[in-house]
Scaffold this active site. Structure first.
Site, PDB file in Angstrom:
ATOM      1  N   ILE A 203       0.853  -1.191   0.000  1.00 55.51           N
ATOM      2  CA  ILE A 203       0.000   0.000   0.000  1.00 55.51           C
ATOM      3  C   ILE A 203       0.887   1.239   0.000  1.00 55.51           C
ATOM      4  O   ILE A 203       1.807   1.358   0.815  1.00 55.51           O
ATOM      5  CB  ILE A 203      -0.913   0.011   1.239  1.00 55.51           C
ATOM      6  CG1 ILE A 203      -1.825  -1.224   1.231  1.00 55.51           C
ATOM      7  CG2 ILE A 203      -1.730   1.296   1.312  1.00 55.51           C
ATOM      8  CD1 ILE A 203      -2.457  -1.514   2.580  1.00 55.51           C
ATOM      9  N   LYS A 204       0.596   2.150  -0.923  1.00 57.69           N
ATOM     10  CA  LYS A 204       1.324   3.421  -0.983  1.00 57.69           C
ATOM     11  C   LYS A 204       0.396   4.542  -0.545  1.00 57.69           C
ATOM     12  O   LYS A 204      -0.705   4.696  -1.083  1.00 57.69           O
ATOM     13  CB  LYS A 204       1.819   3.702  -2.398  1.00 57.69           C
ATOM     14  CG  LYS A 204       2.517   5.049  -2.538  1.00 57.69           C
ATOM     15  CD  LYS A 204       2.750   5.417  -3.993  1.00 57.69           C
ATOM     16  CE  LYS A 204       3.371   6.804  -4.101  1.00 57.69           C
ATOM     17  NZ  LYS A 204       3.465   7.288  -5.491  1.00 57.69           N
TER      18      LYS A 204
END
Length: 306
Positions: A203-204
């Site tokens: 996840i960014k």
């Protein structure tokens, strides 16, 4: 290649996942100077699509050439290079096997007004390029958010069947959100949690501010006395929101800033338990020597014990 205990621990967070996906995660986690540490530094080069070529590459004209960013990521010993289809096609064969690739399969541009991204590549493109993962942006809050959720559900299922990891860029915007709300602590944590629920392996998100934006969320933050003054505390809360740290969460580098500011932010990410950074403009907008110096500092910071 011998997988480290730290990487084995992280793989345990994904029990029940396709073996091919775990192999792709190993490829990422055992790559470059951070190999085996459980940390990542990724070079994303989708800004030309998002912001235009001059805004992205004029500060360092060498970066107009896709081969430059491949070589920068390889020489710096980074975890992966993430980019849209055309850029990866321009170098994937020349640099085959030298750096893991993440194909960004949806993209937007700065000329439109609708908060949405178009599907610009496929899982088949990713497998043909030898990628380790696909990347996909969601805009929680946007009027188009539910269509984006359905798009990544379909793409994620196809990617997992092909043994590819899924990276979700979770960037809340639109809806009730004002500009300052897009990086508020409660909003960033909410975006990270939604990405985990949508099946992201990585996840960014953006580093969060101390603001709690949503009035409905403020009582929960106050009652639980969630600390938010230090960046490290805010990072810890976002990571906690991604299944109590059982999903890899990396943080964007954002707009260009000086080395000291970048490294100070990296220390906060490290101290808060973040898994790493995904640094674009702060790398490829510097000349090669300065970029390598900064990336060496980022990697070294993540290798330091807290």
């Amino acid at each position: 290649m011998r997988v480290t205990e730290r990487v084995r621990d992280i793989l345990g967070y994904y029990d029940g996942e396709q073996p091919g996906v775990k192999a792709s995660l190993v490829r990422l986690l055992m790559q470059g100077r951070l190999a085996g540490s459980g940390r990542m530094v990724i070079l994303p080069v989708d800004q030309g699509f998002e912001h235009g070529p001059a805004r992205s590459f004029a500060p360092n004209p060498a970066a107009y050439d896709p081969r430059y960013v491949f070589e920068l990521a390889i020489e710096a010993g980074l975890t992966a290079l993430a980019a849209p289809l055309g850029l990866l096609r321009a170098g994937a064969d020349r640099y085959a096997g030298e750096i893991p690739l993440i194909l960004k399969i949806n993209n937007a541009n700065s000329l439109g007004t609708v908060k949405d991204e178009a599907i610009t590549a496929t899982v088949r493109d990713a497998t043909e390029l030898g990628c380790s993962a696909i990347g996909f942006t969601i805009y929680p809050g946007s009027d188009r958010q539910y269509d984006m959720f359905e798009e990544i559900r379909a793409a994620s299922a196809e990617a997992r069947a092909a043994g590819l990891a899924v990276v979700i860029w979770a960037y809340p915007r639109g809806g009730i959100l004002e500009a300052e709300g897009e990086t508020a602590l409660d909003v960033v944590a909410y975006g990270a949690h939604m990405a985990a629920l949508l099946g992201a392996h990585i996840i960014k998100v953006k580093p969060p501010s101390a603001l709690v934006f949503d009035p409905a969320a403020r009582p929960a933050y106050e009652k639980a006395a969630i600390p938010r003054e230090r960046l490290a505390d805010r990072i810890a809360h976002v990571v906690q929101s991604a299944f109590d740290g059982r999903r890899i969460v990396v943080f964007s580098g954002g707009a260009a800033k000086d080395d000291a500011a970048v490294l100070d932010e990296v220390r906060g990410i490290r101290d808060g338990g973040g898994y790493g950074s995904i640094v674009g403009r702060n790398a490829f907008q510097r000349n090669r020597r300065d970029a390598l110096h900064l990336l060496e500092g980022i990697v070294s910071t993540y290798l330091e014990t807290t």
